[in-house]
Design an enzyme around this catalytic site. Structure first.
Site, short mmCIF file in Angstrom:
data_model
loop_
_atom_site.label_atom_id
_atom_site.label_comp_id
_atom_site.label_asym_id
_atom_site.label_seq_id
_atom_site.Cartn_x
_atom_site.Cartn_y
_atom_site.Cartn_z
N ASP A 174 0.83 -1.20 0.00
CA ASP A 174 0.00 0.00 0.00
C ASP A 174 0.87 1.25 0.00
OD1 ASP A 174 -2.05 -1.69 0.10
OD2 ASP A 174 -2.78 -1.13 2.09
N TYR A 213 2.02 1.94 -3.43
CA TYR A 213 0.89 2.40 -4.23
C TYR A 213 0.62 3.87 -3.93
CZ TYR A 213 -3.92 2.91 -5.84
OH TYR A 213 -5.06 3.36 -6.45
N ASP A 214 0.58 4.20 -2.63
CA ASP A 214 0.36 5.59 -2.26
C ASP A 214 1.47 6.47 -2.81
OD1 ASP A 214 -1.93 4.89 -0.98
OD2 ASP A 214 -1.04 4.81 1.01
N SER A 259 -15.69 6.85 -2.56
CA SER A 259 -14.36 6.56 -2.03
C SER A 259 -14.01 7.67 -1.05
CB SER A 259 -13.43 6.52 -3.23
OG SER A 259 -12.12 6.43 -2.81
N LEU A 260 -12.80 7.70 -0.55
CA LEU A 260 -12.40 8.77 0.38
C LEU A 260 -11.16 9.48 -0.14
CD1 LEU A 260 -12.70 6.96 3.85
CD2 LEU A 260 -14.06 8.91 3.10
N GLU A 262 -12.42 7.80 13.45
CA GLU A 262 -12.65 6.36 13.61
C GLU A 262 -11.62 5.58 12.79
OE1 GLU A 262 -16.64 7.20 12.08
OE2 GLU A 262 -16.23 5.73 10.51
N LYS A 315 -9.81 3.35 10.01
CA LYS A 315 -10.06 2.99 8.62
C LYS A 315 -9.82 1.48 8.56
CE LYS A 315 -8.98 4.23 3.86
NZ LYS A 315 -9.12 2.90 3.31
N ASP A 338 -9.30 -2.13 7.20
CA ASP A 338 -8.64 -2.56 5.98
C ASP A 338 -9.26 -3.85 5.48
OD1 ASP A 338 -6.93 -2.46 3.90
OD2 ASP A 338 -5.15 -3.06 5.02
N ARG A 351 -18.74 -2.87 -3.30
CA ARG A 351 -18.79 -1.52 -3.86
C ARG A 351 -18.86 -1.53 -5.38
NH1 ARG A 351 -14.29 2.94 -2.81
NH2 ARG A 351 -13.16 1.69 -4.32
N GLU A 385 -17.52 -2.65 6.21
CA GLU A 385 -16.33 -3.31 5.69
C GLU A 385 -16.29 -4.77 6.13
OE1 GLU A 385 -14.60 -0.90 4.13
OE2 GLU A 385 -12.60 -1.71 3.78
N TYR A 398 -20.11 1.33 9.40
CA TYR A 398 -19.71 2.69 9.79
C TYR A 398 -20.48 3.78 9.07
CZ TYR A 398 -16.82 1.46 5.75
OH TYR A 398 -16.40 1.00 4.54
N LYS A 435 -14.45 12.44 9.90
CA LYS A 435 -15.71 12.87 9.28
C LYS A 435 -16.26 14.05 10.05
CE LYS A 435 -16.72 8.07 8.08
NZ LYS A 435 -17.46 6.84 8.39
N LYS A 472 -3.87 8.44 6.20
CA LYS A 472 -3.19 7.14 6.11
C LYS A 472 -1.96 7.14 7.00
CE LYS A 472 -3.69 4.64 2.60
NZ LYS A 472 -4.30 3.40 2.19
N CYS A 505 16.10 -32.49 3.18
CA CYS A 505 15.68 -31.87 4.42
C CYS A 505 16.92 -31.49 5.25
CB CYS A 505 14.80 -32.83 5.21
SG CYS A 505 14.47 -32.26 6.90
N CYS A 532 17.02 -33.92 8.48
CA CYS A 532 17.22 -35.38 8.45
C CYS A 532 17.75 -35.89 7.11
CB CYS A 532 15.92 -36.10 8.82
SG CYS A 532 14.62 -35.91 7.58
N CYS A 577 9.44 -32.32 3.65
CA CYS A 577 10.30 -33.43 4.03
C CYS A 577 9.37 -34.59 4.34
CB CYS A 577 11.11 -33.07 5.28
SG CYS A 577 11.75 -34.55 6.11
N CYS A 585 11.81 -37.52 11.19
CA CYS A 585 12.53 -36.25 11.11
C CYS A 585 12.49 -35.53 12.46
CB CYS A 585 11.90 -35.38 10.02
SG CYS A 585 12.62 -33.74 9.94
#
Ligand code: IVH
Length: 712
Positions: free
Chosen positions: A72, A75-76, A121-122, A152, A154, A156, A175, A219, A271, A337, A361, A455, A458, A473, A478
């Site tokens: 994430d 991505y952000d 979305s937010l 509150e 978020k 995930d 969604r 969620e 929520y 909010k 975030k 292994c 053993c 193995c 073992c």
């Protein structure tokens, strides 16, 4: 800095292979040269287009396939980079074709259904300054100097909209693209603890407390404990692990078999509200909305802060960030909010997100460090798990020196080499995960890792079953497998033998005194004494603990056997159904009847193998006599009461305290909220005690708890 720049460059390279050449050549030289070259735009148009395409690709991987390739945080980072470009070259940004912003999670596997009201979305904020700017916008828009906010977690997971008509649950939809989503009603109904009808709340003057039609928004997620359990079971079964709880939630809702939802412990929290008829049933403020959701009997948000003004808002967000470590569910930020619904309506919504809310975030709990080596662990079912041995680094407040690498294919896929600089991240696992390699810092001499063919414990040649990613193995004698089996058996959730830790087990197995579980009960004092436990007190104590473990609850013994697919919950179910260890083992004598529960089927398959039956039989032979299910052992003195445990209690372990509370009808929750009845604090109680104080929840000690259980 150099790192982030390179990550972006690496992502570009997927589209501009030629670009990689340039970067690669530069990187071969001094590291300091990286920055000037990659930050000079070859062309703003290309950069913006590439970023948009790249982001859309990751959106699809994340939303539709539940298989993200990057963290994430990365991505952000891409989103932020794009924003910077767009702000610097607004005219060019307008010319480049836009790629859909809101992720689309429709899978094509389900019927789709149109939301009555669009799911949005937010907007995101990443810094204190961005959050304060949001608060300032709200103050300006409402014309107030101080505005009331609600803060509150978020959650995930995966957004869902659940419709109730005349108080009855009629539909659950993902969604999707915001307008229509997948109809996942069957799957959502399989979530444990989700009521099918709304409770009628206490009347509120001037309000309709029971709407005719309502879309409740929330969620679907997987609590950490379930995530760890599912992954441990998958590992033992040779299946690939889920990278994080979100992937597990999303992947499970996409499965055609709804019973997996229950088996994998999916949960839901609500929520928000979409459509609501009549509108007079809509609560007046966000805080009241959370209370109303709970009053309907739905799982609601318990960790809610109300803050007046910008400073208090920032304070509440920080409190949430600290408190988050004790949450039982995954969170990746705080949602802020506007409290008053009237103001929310006034401020209105933008293109794809409301203007009255923002998601702050949290910085990802990630660090870069060097991979010193790769070791191989052999699990109790023989699965070989590679482990990254790292140069110790501090991550989210604790030192990290190891990370799981999951399996052989994973190492090859990442082309991971000893000596590499890697990124590690906390993804809801106790052991952090390795999420990426910084190729820019790869030493010239680093060579691909060669996975062992025998292994390491053993020397038996390893095998890979068809369709499995795990390498195993197959050795029946073992010692590594035996050690892990004993560790699991003696663990807190198992028969709970205090003092029988990995070092002691290693000594016992290494000297050949313990060759099977039952041998634990044949130990003599001299066997234990040689282990440096000749300080007779601790040797006595260990033997005493082993003896006492003969009389634990049946469910614990069943769990301790480590039967594939049988976690603590399924073990309880088997204990109830079978009533004795003999009866559980006897399930292996015949194929499970049609219609048998998953737990019974798994146990029948396991005990069909003679060697597994022998293990159970031997335990009985050496005197293991589990007690029945502790139904109402302590009376029901704590019926309906919610407890939160914090710190170390003087005599009870956390598991024991939980067991006692549950046996007396109470519940144990992972985090403190307004609904918590008592916080039980021991020494070094941590943040929960502070939260209790803030929320005015009574704090009691162990002695007081025991008095309550005894009904005194
Ligand atoms: S409010 C119109 N509250 O975050 C308001 N969303 O990035 C949108 N989410 O799609 C939802 N926790 O899936 C809200 N406490 C929370 C949330 C939350 C998680 C998710 C939700 C939303 C996404 C936006």
């Amino acid at each position: 800095m150099a790192v982030r720049v390179f990550l972006v460059a690496e992502n570009f390279s997927r589209h501009f292979r030629a670009g990689l050449w340039v970067v690669g050549l530069v990187l071969a030289g001094a590291e300091a040269q990286v920055l000037p070259v990659v930050t000079i735009p070859s062309s703003a148009r290309e950069e913006i287009a590439a970023l948009r395409i790249e982001i859309a690709r990751h959106d699809a991987l994340y939303h539709r396939q539940a298989a993200p390739e990057i963290s994430d945080g990365d991505y952000d980072g891409l989103k932020r980079k794009l924003r910077e470009w767009e702000q610097t070259y607004p005219e060019i940004a307008r010319e480049v074709p836009a790629v859909a912003e809101v992720g689309d999670d429709r899978s094509g596997l389900f019927q789709t259904y149109r939301h009555r009201e669009r799911m949005m979305s937010l907007e995101k904020a990443y810094t204190e300054a961005e959050l304060r700017a949001f608060a300032a916008r709200m103050a300006k828009a409402t014309g107030r100097r101080e505005v009331a906010f609600v803060v509150e977690p978020k959650f995930d997971g995966l957004a869902v909209s659940v419709t109730f008509e005349q108080g009855r649950l009629v539909r659950a939809v993902t969604r999707g693209n915001g307008v229509e989503g997948d109809d996942v009603t069957g799957h959502v109904l399989a979530i444990t603890g989700l009521p099918r009808t709304l409770r009628v709340p206490e009347p509120v003057a001037g309000a309709d407390v029971m709407p005719r039609v309502i879309e409740v928004r929330g969620e679907v997620y997987v609590p950490f404990a379930e995530f760890q359990r599912v992954n441990a079971e998958r590992e033992a079964a040779g299946e690939a692990r889920f990278a994080n709880p979100r992937n597990l939630a999303a992947g499970t809702l996409r499965q055609l078999d709804a019973s997996e939802v229950t088996r994998r412990g999916l949960a839901v929290v609500f929520y928000g509200i979409g459509a609501c008829e009549p509108l007079t049933a809509y609560p007046n403020n966000q805080y009241g909305l959370h209370a109303r959701i709970r009053a309907w009997g739905l799982p609601g948000v318990e960790e809610v802060w109300r803050a007046m003004g910008t400073d208090a808002l920032w304070g509440a967000v920080q409190t949430l960030e600290t408190a988050r470590a004790s949450f039982a569910f995954p969170t990746d930020g705080a949602v802020v909010k506007l409290d008053e619904m009237a103001w929310q309506r006034e401020v209105g919504v933008g293109e794809s997100a409301p203007r009255w809310a923002v998601a702050y975030k949290f910085a990802s709990e990630r660090a870069e460090t060097r991979l010193r080596g790769i070791t191989i662990q052999v699990g109790r079912t023989g699965v070989l798990t590679p482990v990254a041995e790292l140069e110790p680094v501090v991550l989210a407040g604790s030192k990290v020196a190891r990370a799981t690498l999951h399996n052989r294919d994973e190492i090859a896929r990442r082309d991971l080499r000893v000596g590499d600089f890697v990124y590690v991240e906390k993804a809801g696992e106790i052991i952090p995960a390795l999420v990426g390699v910084n190729r820019a810092r790869r030493p010239a001499e680093a060579v691909p890792f060669v996975f062992p063919t025998v292994c390491p414990a053993c020397q038996t040649p390893v095998v890979q079953r068809a369709g499995e990613v795990a390498v195993r193995c197959p050795g029946s004698a073992c010692p590594a497998q035996l050690r892990r089996r004993i560790e699991h058996f003696a663990s807190k959730a198992g028969v709970d033998i205090e003092g029988l830790g990995p070092v002691t087990i290693e000594g016992l197995v290494g000297r050949g005194v313990v060759k099977e579980l039952a041998d634990l009960y044949r130990l003599r004092r001299e066997d234990v004494a040689v282990l440096g436990k000749n300080v007779s007190k601790s040797a006595e104590r260990l033997l005493g603990a082993i003896e006492a473990s003969k009389r634990v609850e049946l469910a614990r013994v069943i769990y301790g056997l480590g039967i594939p697919q049988i976690g603590a919950v399924a073990a309880k179910e088997l204990a109830r159904e079978c009533g004795s260890l003999e009866a559980v083992a006897a399930l292996g004598n015949a194929a499970a009847p049609a219609g048998a529960s998953a737990a019974v089927r798994a146990a029948a398959a396991y005990f069909a193998e003679p060697k597994n039956r022998t293990v159970a039989r031997e335990l009985i032979a050496v005197g293991v006599r589990p007690t029945g299910v502790a139904a109402g052992a302590g009376g029901r003195a704590l019926l309906g009461k919610i407890f939160v445990l914090t710190g170390t209690l003087p005599t009870l372990s956390r598991a024991q305290a939980t067991e006692k509370i549950e046996a007396a009808g109470g519940k144990v929750s992972g985090s403190v909220s307004a609904r918590t009845d008592y916080v039980v604090a021991g020494t070094e109680p941590g943040v929960k005690r502070e939260q209790a104080r803030t929320l005015k929840v009574p704090v009691i000690d162990e002695a007081e708890l025991l008095r309550m259980i005894a009904g005194k």
